[in-house]
Design a protein around this motif. Structure first.
Motif, PDB file in Angstrom:
ATOM      1  N   ASP A 138     -57.711  16.206 -28.302  1.00 59.93           N
ATOM      2  CA  ASP A 138     -57.401  15.357 -27.142  1.00 59.93           C
ATOM      3  C   ASP A 138     -58.647  14.604 -26.677  1.00 59.93           C
ATOM      4  O   ASP A 138     -59.750  15.132 -26.720  1.00 59.93           O
ATOM      5  CB  ASP A 138     -56.879  16.211 -25.975  1.00 59.93           C
ATOM      6  CG  ASP A 138     -55.381  16.434 -26.047  1.00 59.93           C
ATOM      7  OD1 ASP A 138     -54.709  15.745 -26.845  1.00 59.93           O
ATOM      8  OD2 ASP A 138     -54.869  17.298 -25.306  1.00 59.93           O
ATOM      9  N   LEU A 184     -45.782  15.365 -24.210  1.00 60.98           N
ATOM     10  CA  LEU A 184     -45.616  15.746 -22.799  1.00 60.98           C
ATOM     11  C   LEU A 184     -44.251  15.367 -22.193  1.00 60.98           C
ATOM     12  O   LEU A 184     -43.552  16.223 -21.646  1.00 60.98           O
ATOM     13  CB  LEU A 184     -46.751  15.109 -21.988  1.00 60.98           C
ATOM     14  CG  LEU A 184     -46.750  15.392 -20.488  1.00 60.98           C
ATOM     15  CD1 LEU A 184     -46.900  16.881 -20.215  1.00 60.98           C
ATOM     16  CD2 LEU A 184     -47.878  14.606 -19.805  1.00 60.98           C
ATOM     17  N   ARG A 212     -53.337   8.774 -20.065  1.00 61.61           N
ATOM     18  CA  ARG A 212     -52.724   8.023 -21.165  1.00 61.61           C
ATOM     19  C   ARG A 212     -52.015   6.798 -20.628  1.00 61.61           C
ATOM     20  O   ARG A 212     -51.603   6.766 -19.471  1.00 61.61           O
ATOM     21  CB  ARG A 212     -51.689   8.898 -21.908  1.00 61.61           C
ATOM     22  CG  ARG A 212     -52.274  10.128 -22.594  1.00 61.61           C
ATOM     23  CD  ARG A 212     -53.112   9.738 -23.806  1.00 61.61           C
ATOM     24  NE  ARG A 212     -53.698  10.890 -24.489  1.00 61.61           N
ATOM     25  CZ  ARG A 212     -54.896  11.392 -24.210  1.00 61.61           C
ATOM     26  NH1 ARG A 212     -55.631  10.865 -23.247  1.00 61.61           N
ATOM     27  NH2 ARG A 212     -55.363  12.421 -24.891  1.00 61.61           N
ATOM     28  N   ARG A 272     -56.761  20.984 -25.485  1.00 63.46           N
ATOM     29  CA  ARG A 272     -56.123  20.974 -26.802  1.00 63.46           C
ATOM     30  C   ARG A 272     -57.065  20.267 -27.769  1.00 63.46           C
ATOM     31  O   ARG A 272     -57.623  19.216 -27.439  1.00 63.46           O
ATOM     32  CB  ARG A 272     -54.792  20.225 -26.729  1.00 63.46           C
ATOM     33  CG  ARG A 272     -54.053  20.147 -28.051  1.00 63.46           C
ATOM     34  CD  ARG A 272     -52.650  19.595 -27.891  1.00 63.46           C
ATOM     35  NE  ARG A 272     -52.636  18.175 -27.526  1.00 63.46           N
ATOM     36  CZ  ARG A 272     -51.525  17.451 -27.377  1.00 63.46           C
ATOM     37  NH1 ARG A 272     -50.342  18.019 -27.552  1.00 63.46           N
ATOM     38  NH2 ARG A 272     -51.594  16.182 -27.033  1.00 63.46           N
TER      39      ARG A 272
HETATM   40  C1  UD1 Z   1     -49.932  12.230 -29.339  1.00 68.80           C
HETATM   41  C2  UD1 Z   1     -50.835  12.128 -30.485  1.00 68.80           C
HETATM   42  C3  UD1 Z   1     -50.925  10.686 -30.891  1.00 68.80           C
HETATM   43  C4  UD1 Z   1     -49.561  10.207 -31.301  1.00 68.80           C
HETATM   44  C5  UD1 Z   1     -48.608  10.403 -30.156  1.00 68.80           C
HETATM   45  C6  UD1 Z   1     -47.220  10.150 -30.665  1.00 68.80           C
HETATM   46  C7  UD1 Z   1     -52.312  14.061 -30.177  1.00 68.80           C
HETATM   47  C8  UD1 Z   1     -53.690  14.501 -29.835  1.00 68.80           C
HETATM   48  N1  UD1 Z   1     -52.100  12.727 -30.139  1.00 68.80           N
HETATM   49  O1  UD1 Z   1     -50.548  11.521 -28.251  1.00 68.80           O
HETATM   50  O2  UD1 Z   1     -51.829  10.505 -31.942  1.00 68.80           O
HETATM   51  O3  UD1 Z   1     -49.605   8.864 -31.687  1.00 68.80           O
HETATM   52  O4  UD1 Z   1     -48.663  11.735 -29.651  1.00 68.80           O
HETATM   53  O5  UD1 Z   1     -46.290  10.103 -29.679  1.00 68.80           O
HETATM   54  O6  UD1 Z   1     -51.438  14.850 -30.486  1.00 68.80           O
HETATM   55  N2  UD1 Z   1     -50.209  17.641 -22.556  1.00 68.80           N
HETATM   56  C9  UD1 Z   1     -50.309  18.813 -21.813  1.00 68.80           C
HETATM   57  N3  UD1 Z   1     -49.434  19.813 -22.076  1.00 68.80           N
HETATM   58  C10 UD1 Z   1     -48.476  19.736 -23.044  1.00 68.80           C
HETATM   59  C11 UD1 Z   1     -48.373  18.541 -23.807  1.00 68.80           C
HETATM   60  C12 UD1 Z   1     -49.263  17.517 -23.541  1.00 68.80           C
HETATM   61  O7  UD1 Z   1     -51.163  18.940 -20.935  1.00 68.80           O
HETATM   62  O8  UD1 Z   1     -47.738  20.713 -23.251  1.00 68.80           O
HETATM   63  C13 UD1 Z   1     -51.137  16.540 -22.286  1.00 68.80           C
HETATM   64  C14 UD1 Z   1     -52.046  16.243 -23.454  1.00 68.80           C
HETATM   65  O9  UD1 Z   1     -53.231  16.947 -23.354  1.00 68.80           O
HETATM   66  C15 UD1 Z   1     -52.252  14.735 -23.311  1.00 68.80           C
HETATM   67  C16 UD1 Z   1     -51.036  14.236 -22.564  1.00 68.80           C
HETATM   68  O10 UD1 Z   1     -50.379  15.383 -22.047  1.00 68.80           O
HETATM   69  O11 UD1 Z   1     -53.365  14.496 -22.518  1.00 68.80           O
HETATM   70  C17 UD1 Z   1     -50.099  13.492 -23.469  1.00 68.80           C
HETATM   71  O12 UD1 Z   1     -49.865  14.295 -24.602  1.00 68.80           O
HETATM   72  P1  UD1 Z   1     -48.868  13.880 -25.773  1.00 68.80           P
HETATM   73  O13 UD1 Z   1     -47.566  13.492 -25.175  1.00 68.80           O
HETATM   74  O14 UD1 Z   1     -48.881  14.952 -26.796  1.00 68.80           O
HETATM   75  O15 UD1 Z   1     -49.492  12.529 -26.323  1.00 68.80           O
HETATM   76  P2  UD1 Z   1     -50.945  12.256 -26.926  1.00 68.80           P
HETATM   77  O16 UD1 Z   1     -51.656  13.493 -27.226  1.00 68.80           O
HETATM   78  O17 UD1 Z   1     -51.607  11.281 -26.041  1.00 68.80           O
END
Ligand code: UD1
Length: 376
Positions: free
Chosen positions: A324, A217, A250, A321
């Motif tokens: 998640d 994100l 998170r 996703r």
């Molecule tokens: C992810 C990994 C985690 C890993 C970490 C590394 C997954 C499910 N988990 O954590 O195992 O250790 O990255 O840095 O991939 N989001 C959106 N839109 C987007 C991108 C993200 O809504 O385009 C949301 C996701 O649903 C999540 C939050 O933002 O709830 C954080 O996402 P992200 O940064 O990918 O981290 P994690 O998924 O928590």
């Protein structure tokens, strides 16, 4: 003997030397440069040199020089080659960070994940044993908890990862723990379960530079604001979670805090440390959460990045996703009590430092030096 009279302890860091600045350890970085850039190490070394005091001793200066070795950890002979250079006992300890970390990808190519994350860990441990280097800090992840039954999450939570990636972390922790149980007088290991690392070095010299479109994100929001990702809207993965605003929560922590956590963990491997005194068995193995203990929703992150960047983010809610979970917020009390760890940087600072890095390096480490002058 006072610690200042001791020779520098050589520490091997797999997966990049990252942000570890210290005058107590001498860092040897091993990487296969799969998802990292050699330039980042040059900059880490530069930062370490700049941080030296005027009257720096030769030992201090030596600590600022990072040795970088290219090594594929799935090849045991290559790991041996690195240890052989320093001989038995020549490397004091290892921080093992190197791993693949994309959850989605791991469901498509599980064997690649098991080889790169689990086999490599076994080979590394075998070579560490051969070369009398029985001290390890292992980089684990909150993903080992799967969908946790209680929030905030204590370390005592059962491990139940859902994805192959998460399982590689659980398996590696298990292997390390078994080894500590087999040779309790010899091995000491700490597993650090990272929550969501965020931000960048405050200098803007080093930061995350994912290859291709960021999946995480915060890097994605930074790329959108700098114009590198052209999407006009952020896709928010679901707003029907059982959280205050329906989006996932998170526990984001600043990479500088994360780096500090590694140093504290290394220190805790010293003979003088008492972190293993309350282990349930003889095995000197422990796991610690590294998080702030404060959860932030996706929409709160978008808002914080809007403030930091001035960029007018638009978003659209799309479906959840796969993989998640609603809420991953750490209970960080154990690390605070036993390691003295406290994640002090707030969300505003994380976003500001991330944006500083991104504006100074719009194309990451590939940004030409000349185009950086007027930015930020
Ligand atoms: C992810 C990994 C985690 C890993 C970490 C590394 C997954 C499910 N988990 O954590 O195992 O250790 O990255 O840095 O991939 N989001 C959106 N839109 C987007 C991108 C993200 O809504 O385009 C949301 C996701 O649903 C999540 C939050 O933002 O709830 C954080 O996402 P992200 O940064 O990918 O981290 P994690 O998924 O928590």
């Amino acid at each position: 003997m006072a610690i200042t009279d001791e020779p520098l302890r050589r520490v091997l860091v797999t997966g990049g030397a990252g942000y570890i600045e210290t005058r107590r350890y001498k860092v040897i970085s091993v990487d296969n440069n799969h998802n990292s850039h050699p330039k980042s190490l040059q900059r880490v070394a530069q930062l370490a040199r700049d941080a030296l005091p005027q009257d720096a001793s030769e030992k201090d200066k030596d600590s600022a020089e990072i040795e970088a070795v290219t090594c594929d950890l799935t090849k045991k002979d290559e790991i041996r080659g690195v240890f052989e250079k320093y001989g038995k006992g020549g490397i004091w300890g290892v921080i093992h960070i190197a791993a693949y970390k994309a959850v989605g990808e791991s469901t498509e190519v599980p064997l690649t994940y098991y080889e790169n994350n689990v086999s490599a860990t076994v080979y590394l441990l075998q070579v560490m044993s051969e070369y009398d280097c029985p001290r390890l800090v292992y980089s684990s992840s909150a993903t080992v908890y799967g969908t946790p039954p209680t929030i905030p999450i204590p370390e005592s939570t059962r491990l139940q990862a859902d994805s192959p990636y998460g399982k590689t972390k659980v398996m590696s922790e298990t292997i390390i723990q078994d080894l500590c149980a087999a040779e309790p007088q010899r091995w000491r290991a700490l597993s650090l379960r990272y929550f969501n690392p965020a931000g960048a070095h405050p200098s803007g010299l080093i930061g995350e530079d994912p290859r291709g479109r960021p999946g995480n994100l915060l890097p994605l929001l930074a790329h959108m604001a700098v114009g590198r990702v052209k999407d006009d809207k952020l896709s928010v993965f679901g707003n029907d979670y059982p959280t205050p605003d329906g989006t996932c929560v998170r526990d984001y922590l600043h990479v500088m805090d994360l780096a500090k956590g590694h140093l504290l963990a290394l220190d805790a491997l010293s003979p003088s440390s008492n972190v293993f005194d309350n282990c349930p068995t003889e095995a000197r193995f422990k796991a610690y959460n590294l998080g702030k203990g404060k959860g932030m929703s996706v929409l709160q992150i978008v808002e914080a990045m809007r403030k930091a960047t001035g960029f007018d983010y638009k978003y659209v809610i799309i479906g959840r996703r796969r993989g998640d979970v609603p809420d991953l917020t750490a209970d960080p009390t154990l690390a605070e009590k036993e390691l003295g760890f406290k994640a002090t940087h707030d969300l505003e600072t994380m976003c500001r430092d991330l944006w500083n890095w991104q504006t100074k390096n719009p194309d990451g480490y590939d940004t030409p030096e000349t185009s950086k002058v007027n930015s930020a």
